[in-house]
Design a protein around this motif. Structure first.
Motif, PDB file in Angstrom:
ATOM      1  N   MET A  35     -21.729   9.902 -17.722  1.00 41.74           N
ATOM      2  CA  MET A  35     -21.328  11.081 -18.492  1.00 41.74           C
ATOM      3  C   MET A  35     -20.969  10.683 -19.922  1.00 41.74           C
ATOM      4  SD  MET A  35     -19.158  12.983 -15.533  1.00 41.74           S
ATOM      5  CE  MET A  35     -19.092  14.613 -16.235  1.00 41.74           C
ATOM      6  N   HIS A  36     -21.444  11.475 -20.857  1.00 41.72           N
ATOM      7  CA  HIS A  36     -21.235  11.206 -22.277  1.00 41.72           C
ATOM      8  C   HIS A  36     -19.736  11.197 -22.599  1.00 41.72           C
ATOM      9  CE1 HIS A  36     -22.541  10.779 -26.347  1.00 41.72           C
ATOM     10  NE2 HIS A  36     -21.809  11.808 -26.736  1.00 41.72           N
ATOM     11  N   GLY A  37     -19.297  10.143 -23.271  1.00 40.14           N
ATOM     12  CA  GLY A  37     -17.908  10.047 -23.706  1.00 40.14           C
ATOM     13  C   GLY A  37     -17.013   9.242 -22.792  1.00 40.14           C
ATOM     14  N   VAL A  38     -17.420   9.049 -21.531  1.00 41.20           N
ATOM     15  CA  VAL A  38     -16.595   8.295 -20.586  1.00 41.20           C
ATOM     16  C   VAL A  38     -16.665   6.820 -20.946  1.00 41.20           C
ATOM     17  CG1 VAL A  38     -16.325   7.574 -18.179  1.00 41.20           C
ATOM     18  CG2 VAL A  38     -16.843   9.961 -18.713  1.00 41.20           C
ATOM     19  N   THR A  39     -15.498   6.219 -21.186  1.00 40.00           N
ATOM     20  CA  THR A  39     -15.456   4.804 -21.557  1.00 40.00           C
ATOM     21  C   THR A  39     -14.815   3.928 -20.495  1.00 40.00           C
ATOM     22  OG1 THR A  39     -13.377   5.124 -22.734  1.00 40.00           O
ATOM     23  CG2 THR A  39     -15.404   5.286 -24.027  1.00 40.00           C
ATOM     24  N   SER A  40     -14.039   4.527 -19.604  1.00 37.91           N
ATOM     25  CA  SER A  40     -13.350   3.721 -18.606  1.00 37.91           C
ATOM     26  C   SER A  40     -13.135   4.532 -17.332  1.00 37.91           C
ATOM     27  CB  SER A  40     -11.997   3.278 -19.169  1.00 37.91           C
ATOM     28  OG  SER A  40     -11.226   2.631 -18.193  1.00 37.91           O
ATOM     29  N   ILE A  41     -13.354   3.860 -16.206  1.00 39.31           N
ATOM     30  CA  ILE A  41     -13.129   4.471 -14.893  1.00 39.31           C
ATOM     31  C   ILE A  41     -12.337   3.468 -14.061  1.00 39.31           C
ATOM     32  CG2 ILE A  41     -14.189   5.333 -12.780  1.00 39.31           C
ATOM     33  CD1 ILE A  41     -16.723   5.841 -14.511  1.00 39.31           C
ATOM     34  N   GLU A  42     -11.294   3.947 -13.434  1.00 38.90           N
ATOM     35  CA  GLU A  42     -10.510   3.103 -12.533  1.00 38.90           C
ATOM     36  C   GLU A  42     -10.336   3.878 -11.236  1.00 38.90           C
ATOM     37  OE1 GLU A  42      -5.948   1.571 -12.289  1.00 38.90           O
ATOM     38  OE2 GLU A  42      -6.943   1.431 -14.236  1.00 38.90           O
ATOM     39  N   SER A  43     -10.629   3.234 -10.127  1.00 36.84           N
ATOM     40  CA  SER A  43     -10.541   3.888  -8.822  1.00 36.84           C
ATOM     41  C   SER A  43      -9.426   3.289  -7.989  1.00 36.84           C
ATOM     42  CB  SER A  43     -11.855   3.745  -8.053  1.00 36.84           C
ATOM     43  OG  SER A  43     -12.922   4.333  -8.749  1.00 36.84           O
ATOM     44  N   SER A  44      -8.717   4.162  -7.293  1.00 35.21           N
ATOM     45  CA  SER A  44      -7.739   3.751  -6.288  1.00 35.21           C
ATOM     46  C   SER A  44      -8.159   4.424  -4.996  1.00 35.21           C
ATOM     47  CB  SER A  44      -6.335   4.212  -6.665  1.00 35.21           C
ATOM     48  OG  SER A  44      -5.933   3.671  -7.888  1.00 35.21           O
ATOM     49  N   PHE A  45      -8.079   3.696  -3.899  1.00 34.66           N
ATOM     50  CA  PHE A  45      -8.526   4.229  -2.613  1.00 34.66           C
ATOM     51  C   PHE A  45      -7.338   4.510  -1.711  1.00 34.66           C
ATOM     52  CE2 PHE A  45     -12.002   1.694  -4.298  1.00 34.66           C
ATOM     53  CZ  PHE A  45     -13.008   2.649  -4.307  1.00 34.66           C
ATOM     54  N   SER A  46      -7.402   5.617  -1.033  1.00 38.47           N
ATOM     55  CA  SER A  46      -6.353   5.969  -0.086  1.00 38.47           C
ATOM     56  C   SER A  46      -6.465   5.068   1.131  1.00 38.47           C
ATOM     57  CB  SER A  46      -6.504   7.430   0.342  1.00 38.47           C
ATOM     58  OG  SER A  46      -5.561   7.744   1.344  1.00 38.47           O
ATOM     59  N   LEU A  47      -5.375   4.420   1.472  1.00 38.09           N
ATOM     60  CA  LEU A  47      -5.329   3.570   2.658  1.00 38.09           C
ATOM     61  C   LEU A  47      -4.824   4.337   3.868  1.00 38.09           C
ATOM     62  CD1 LEU A  47      -3.823   0.369   1.014  1.00 38.09           C
ATOM     63  CD2 LEU A  47      -6.239   0.927   1.417  1.00 38.09           C
ATOM     64  N   LYS A  48      -3.962   5.330   3.598  1.00 39.91           N
ATOM     65  CA  LYS A  48      -3.384   6.118   4.680  1.00 39.91           C
ATOM     66  C   LYS A  48      -2.807   7.394   4.081  1.00 39.91           C
ATOM     67  CE  LYS A  48       0.779   5.034   6.290  1.00 39.91           C
ATOM     68  NZ  LYS A  48       1.882   4.363   7.003  1.00 39.91           N
ATOM     69  N   VAL A  49      -3.030   8.498   4.753  1.00 41.85           N
ATOM     70  CA  VAL A  49      -2.433   9.761   4.323  1.00 41.85           C
ATOM     71  C   VAL A  49      -1.006   9.803   4.861  1.00 41.85           C
ATOM     72  CG1 VAL A  49      -2.529  12.269   4.503  1.00 41.85           C
ATOM     73  CG2 VAL A  49      -4.651  10.955   4.318  1.00 41.85           C
ATOM     74  N   VAL A  50      -0.061  10.011   3.967  1.00 47.25           N
ATOM     75  CA  VAL A  50       1.332  10.128   4.359  1.00 47.25           C
ATOM     76  C   VAL A  50       1.730  11.604   4.401  1.00 47.25           C
ATOM     77  CG1 VAL A  50       3.715   9.549   3.724  1.00 47.25           C
ATOM     78  CG2 VAL A  50       1.879   7.873   3.380  1.00 47.25           C
TER      79      VAL A  50
END
Length: 168
Positions: free
Chosen positions: A144-159
Motif C-alpha cells: 500500500m502506498h505510503g506504508v513504511t513500517s509494519i509490526e505484527s503481534s500475535f495473540s497467544l491466548k484470548v483472556v
C-alpha cells in the motif's frame, strides 16, 4: 411531531438522558442480543409494548448500532489472530483515506483504528496459518502506498473479548 423529533435529537446527543430502564435494556441486550421482547419486558418490569418502543428508540438514536452472531474464528479454520501496527512515512490525508478505503475491502481485517502514538493504524487481522498471514501482509499491506513500517503481534491466548460496555 416536530417537537417530538427535536426532543429525540436532543436526547440522542447526551448519554446522560438514558434512564434506568434504558440502561437495563442495554445491559440485557449486550449479554443476549437474541432476548425476546417478552423476556426484556419481564426483566425491566414493564409491559411489552413500551419495552418494544424503548428498544426501537435506542436503535433509531444509534445507541444500539446493530445485532450479530459472535462466531468462533477457530471453527472457520482461522488459527492466527494478529495485531498489525502500520506506520506511514508522511501524514498525507489522501494516503490515509486511500488506506482506510482499502482496509474496508479486506475481509481478513476484523477492525482497524487510526491511533495516536508511534503507530498510525492498528489492525486486527485473521489468517488460517502463518504462511497465509505472511502472504496477506506482503501482498496487501506492505504494497500500500505510503506504508513504511509494519509490526505484527500475535495473540497467544484470548483472556477477554466481546466485552460489554458499562452502562451505569
Amino acid at each position: 411531531m416536530a417537537t417530538r423529533r427535536k426532543n429525540l435529537t436532543q436526547h440522542s446527543a447526551s448519554p446522560s438522558v438514558l434512564d434506568g430502564a434504558d440502561r437495563r435494556l442495554l445491559q440485557l441486550l449486550q449479554s443476549d442480543g437474541r432476548a425476546t421482547n417478552a423476556a426484556l419486558a419481564q426483566s425491566i418490569h414493564m409491559a411489552e409494548a413500551p419495552t418494544w418502543r424503548r428498544v426501537r428508540q435506542l436503535e433509531a438514536r444509534g445507541v444500539i448500532k446493530g445485532y450479530r452472531a459472535e462466531v468462533d474464528p477457530h471453527a472457520l479454520g482461522y488459527e492466527v489472530l494478529a495485531f498489525v501496527h502500520v506506520r506511514f512515512g508522511r501524514h498525507d490525508p489522501e494516503l490515509q483515506r486511500a488506506f482506510e478505503q482499502d482496509v474496508l475491502a479486506m475481509p481478513q481485517v476484523l477492525w482497524c483504528h487510526n491511533v495516536s502514538g508511534a503507530t498510525d493504524f492498528l489492525l486486527c487481522a485473521v489468517a488460517r496459518n502463518l504462511r497465509e498471514y505472511g502472504d496477506f501482509v506482503s501482498a496487501r499491506i506492505r504494497s500500500m502506498h505510503g506504508v513504511t513500517s509494519i509490526e505484527s503481534s500475535f495473540s497467544l491466548k484470548v483472556v477477554k473479548e466481546g466485552g460489554e460496555l458499562p452502562v451505569e
